[in-house]
Scaffold this active site. Structure first.
Site, mmCIF file in Angstrom:
data_model
loop_
_atom_site.group_PDB
_atom_site.id
_atom_site.type_symbol
_atom_site.label_atom_id
_atom_site.label_comp_id
_atom_site.label_asym_id
_atom_site.label_seq_id
_atom_site.Cartn_x
_atom_site.Cartn_y
_atom_site.Cartn_z
ATOM 1 N N GLU B 60 35.935 45.876 39.448
ATOM 2 C CA GLU B 60 37.682 45.040 39.294
ATOM 3 C C GLU B 60 36.658 43.592 38.429
ATOM 4 O OE1 GLU B 60 37.481 46.968 41.338
ATOM 5 O OE2 GLU B 60 39.226 48.374 40.841
ATOM 6 N N ASP B 85 47.308 45.893 42.516
ATOM 7 C CA ASP B 85 46.220 45.877 44.356
ATOM 8 C C ASP B 85 45.357 46.037 44.629
ATOM 9 O OD1 ASP B 85 49.140 47.374 46.309
ATOM 10 O OD2 ASP B 85 49.147 47.891 43.905
ATOM 11 N N PRO B 89 39.563 42.060 43.663
ATOM 12 C CA PRO B 89 37.662 42.080 44.061
ATOM 13 C C PRO B 89 37.703 41.520 42.922
ATOM 14 C CG PRO B 89 39.133 44.275 44.357
ATOM 15 C CD PRO B 89 40.295 43.070 44.337
ATOM 16 N N HIS B 129 49.538 50.254 47.020
ATOM 17 C CA HIS B 129 49.469 50.815 45.816
ATOM 18 C C HIS B 129 51.236 50.570 45.241
ATOM 19 C CE1 HIS B 129 46.386 53.241 47.068
ATOM 20 N NE2 HIS B 129 46.175 53.247 45.458
#
Lengths: 326, 324
Positions: B60, B85, B89, B129
């Site tokens: 990410e 979610d 990162p 999630h």
């Protein structure tokens, strides 16, 4: 591998560039002590051969990213000392109009895309820039500098991983000055030879001492050529040493006087100067260069002192596009 | 005019933006050959090639960071983060780099980046999630935050976000992805950023919502109408920069405010909305402003229907506010 023989004119130019960085930073340190520069000031003194050798291996069209220890590369790239000094003083005439300060130099004209104060944070941006060059079919190379401390952080891994996967035209240069702030490499890394990391990303790795500008230029040129010809990225570990503390507020008590004195024997500027004398350059010629630089830096300080402070309207008007001038 | 659900409308928006500008590209995990975990990017790689619809590693920070690097040079990357979610990162890249680049170069550089990401609960995704992290990005000067509720707005807002010169976080309500269908033009069009929409006019209570919760606010309004309470429902559409005028003028009319959001209450965007209205319309208020939100807990796996501020929780809050 032996040190390549320098060309006299090249070395003279490189000597001038290194000396210009040295004098600039010494003057910056003095003005910091006088309270004219606030915040943080991370000096590059001792590492100048890396920035200068690297810049010499690049074309003007190529892109450069650096950490917060960014004065050296900005000046090597040709930033006027006035714009650099004014930025340290927080003035509107600074290279980032006083919005950045010491750690956040920029020079859009010279494709210097910034000094970055979040360790490892700039590395993926450099990879994205290299991606852009491929996407647009340009033969431009991106060079991304960082310290050995960065090699432990996530941003390093993700940028290296994508650059390796996409075979980007980029050169990653790790300036290993031995200390991540106050902590030596042997206490922070399981690897002593960081260039081994290149293998993990299917890159070519290289590793050498960084006090000889001729050698730095030669080895960087190999990596830059590899990038430019589509042969993929390179990860280079350059072994170096900073003669000052991490920043102005760091007395560097974590290392011994003896160690520092030993390393100063390899002062890149002294090494270049001695080399030039060996090559038959008159000492007076070198002294003249030093004097010219002193004048330039003196003028830069005067310019910075007399410039207007950073403007409130720039500060408040550049957060979003429609407020700004672009 | 064809009918599209939210997935199809966003796909159509991406396709249109990519057809009109070669500098637009898409990158993210599984966005290419698979067409995205929710199939939002389905068929794009076939049309535009693997160089413009790029399957990335699980990375990410790298997905967002490289996209920033592209955007600096005038490209218009659209990064997909598979679930909101998973954005953490890459949080540093958004907050430290994307949001501040323009500012610290005094306007020399801009970052025309869009990060699309499905957010919110309602699919029994549990803690990782289901979250709604919009407030973290609204709090960060330099970012824009968009959250459409329906297919028409989603397509128009996405195209506008891609054309916009600032970094935009584009939250897609995943429980609405296939739940709503409406007429959406085939051709590209824009819905301007920072314009809220009054989706139900009313005189007695102002109810502000966005994304998936808009439907809950609307159905609560319909329900309380049976008891004679007339609710005005506002769909924010863009959360930042905020169309504060539409909210404040509505509250000046109704004197009452209920804000609905999925995210936890403490330091959620509802708190900021209440503060803005209190500062600007204090003397018009007839009741304390009220928030109906997720709980101050991690998102639950099992008690989703109680955690979420669904109509059954909005209705009593609206009645209490109306009768205060």
């Amino acid at each position: 591998m032996g040190t390549p023989l320098p060309d006299k004119d090249d070395l003279l130019r490189q000597y001038r560039s290194m000396m210009r960085i040295r004098r600039f930073e010494e003057e910056a340190a003095r003005n910091y002590a006088k309270g004219k520069i606030g915040g943080f000031l991370h000096l590059y003194i001792g590492q100048e051969a890396i920035a200068v050798g690297a810049v010499d291996a690049l074309r003007d069209q190529d892109y450069v990213f650096q950490t917060y220890r960014d004065h050296g590369i900005a000046l090597a790239r040709g930033m006027p000392a006035k714009a650099a000094m004014a930025e340290l003083f927080g003035k509107d005439t600074g290279c980032s109009r006083g919005m950045g300060g010491s750690m956040h130099f920029f020079d859009v004209e010279r494709n210097f895309l910034g000094g970055w104060a979040i360790v490892g944070g700039h590395m993926a941006l450099a990879a994205g820039t290299a991606f852009k060059s491929v996407y647009n079919g340009e033969d431009r190379v991106t060079i991304c500098f960082f310290g050995e401390g960065s090699t432990n952080i996530g941003g390093f891994h993700e940028a290296m991983s994508l650059a390796g996967l996409w075979k980007l035209p980029i050169v990653f240069v790790c300036e290993n000055n031995q200390y991540a702030m106050g902590t030596p490499l042997e206490r922070t890394s399981a690897l002593k030879d960081l260039s081994i990391k290149a293998k993990g990303y299917a890159m070519v790795g290289d590793r050498f001492e960084g006090h000889d500008v001729t050698l730095v230029r030669e080895r960087l040129a190999e990596a830059v050529d590899r990038a430019r010809t589509g042969a993929g990225p390179t990860f280079i570990e350059v072994l170096t040493y900073r003669f000052r503390g991490h920043s102005m507020s760091d007395p560097a008590k974590y290392r011994s006087r003896t160690e520092l004195e030993q390393r100063k024997q390899l002062d890149p500027i002294q090494v270049a100067r001695e080399r030039l004398l060996e090559l038959g350059v008159e000492e007076t010629k070198l002294d003249d260069i030093d004097l010219e630089i002193d004048e330039e830096i003196e003028a830069a300080v005067k310019f910075a002192e007399e410039s207007e402070p950073a403007l409130r309207e720039v500060m408040l008007g550049t957060v979003y596009a429609e407020e700004g001038d672009s | 005019m064809p009918e599209m659900n939210l997935v199809q409308a966003i796909n159509s928006g991406l396709r249109g933006a990519m057809r009109e500008n070669d500098d637009v590209l898409v990158l993210g995990e599984d966005v290419g050959r698979l067409g995205g975990v929710f199939r939002v990017t389905q068929g794009l790689q076939e049309e535009f090639g693997a160089d413009r619809v790029i399957d990335t590693p699980l990375s990410e920070s790298g997905i967002i960071g490289t996209a920033i690097g592209m955007a600096l040079h005038g490209m218009r990357p659209v990064s997909e983060i598979q679930f909101a979610d998973f954005i953490y990162p890459g949080f540093d890249q958004l907050v430290s780099e994307a949001a501040k680049y323009r500012y610290r170069t005094a306007g020399e550089f801009q970052v025309p980046l869009v990060v699309r990401t499905p957010y919110g609960g309602g699919i029994r995704g549990g803690q990782y999630h289901s979250q709604s992290p919009e407030a973290l990005f609204i709090h960060t000067s330099g970012l824009k935050v968009v959250c459409p509720s329906n297919p028409y707005d989603a397509k128009g807002l996405l195209i506008e976000a891609i054309r916009d010169d600032d970094p935009v976080i584009f939250f897609e309500p995943k429980r609405v992805y296939r739940a709503v269908k409406m007429e959406v033009p085939e051709e590209p069009y824009v819905v301007p950023l920072s314009e809220a929409k009054i989706v139900r006019a009313g005189e007695q209570v102002t109810c502000v919502a966005w994304g998936a919760m808009l439907y809950e606010a609307f159905s609560a309004a319909e329900e309380v109408a049976k008891q004679g309470i007339d609710v005005e429902v506002i769909d924010l559409r863009t959360l930042w920069p905020l169309d504060v005028e539409t909210i404040v003028s509505s509250v000046k009319k109704t004197g009452r405010l209920v804000v609905v959001h999925e995210a936890p209450q403490t330091c959620g965007f509802g708190g900021e909305l209440v503060a803005l209205v209190t500062e600007r319309a204090f003397l018009y208020l007839e009741a304390p402003p009220c928030r109906v939100t997720g709980w101050d807990t991690p998102f639950p796996q099992t008690h989703e229907q109680e955690y979420l501020p669904l109509a059954h929780r909005i209705i009593p809050a609206v009645i209490e506010t109306a009768r205060y």
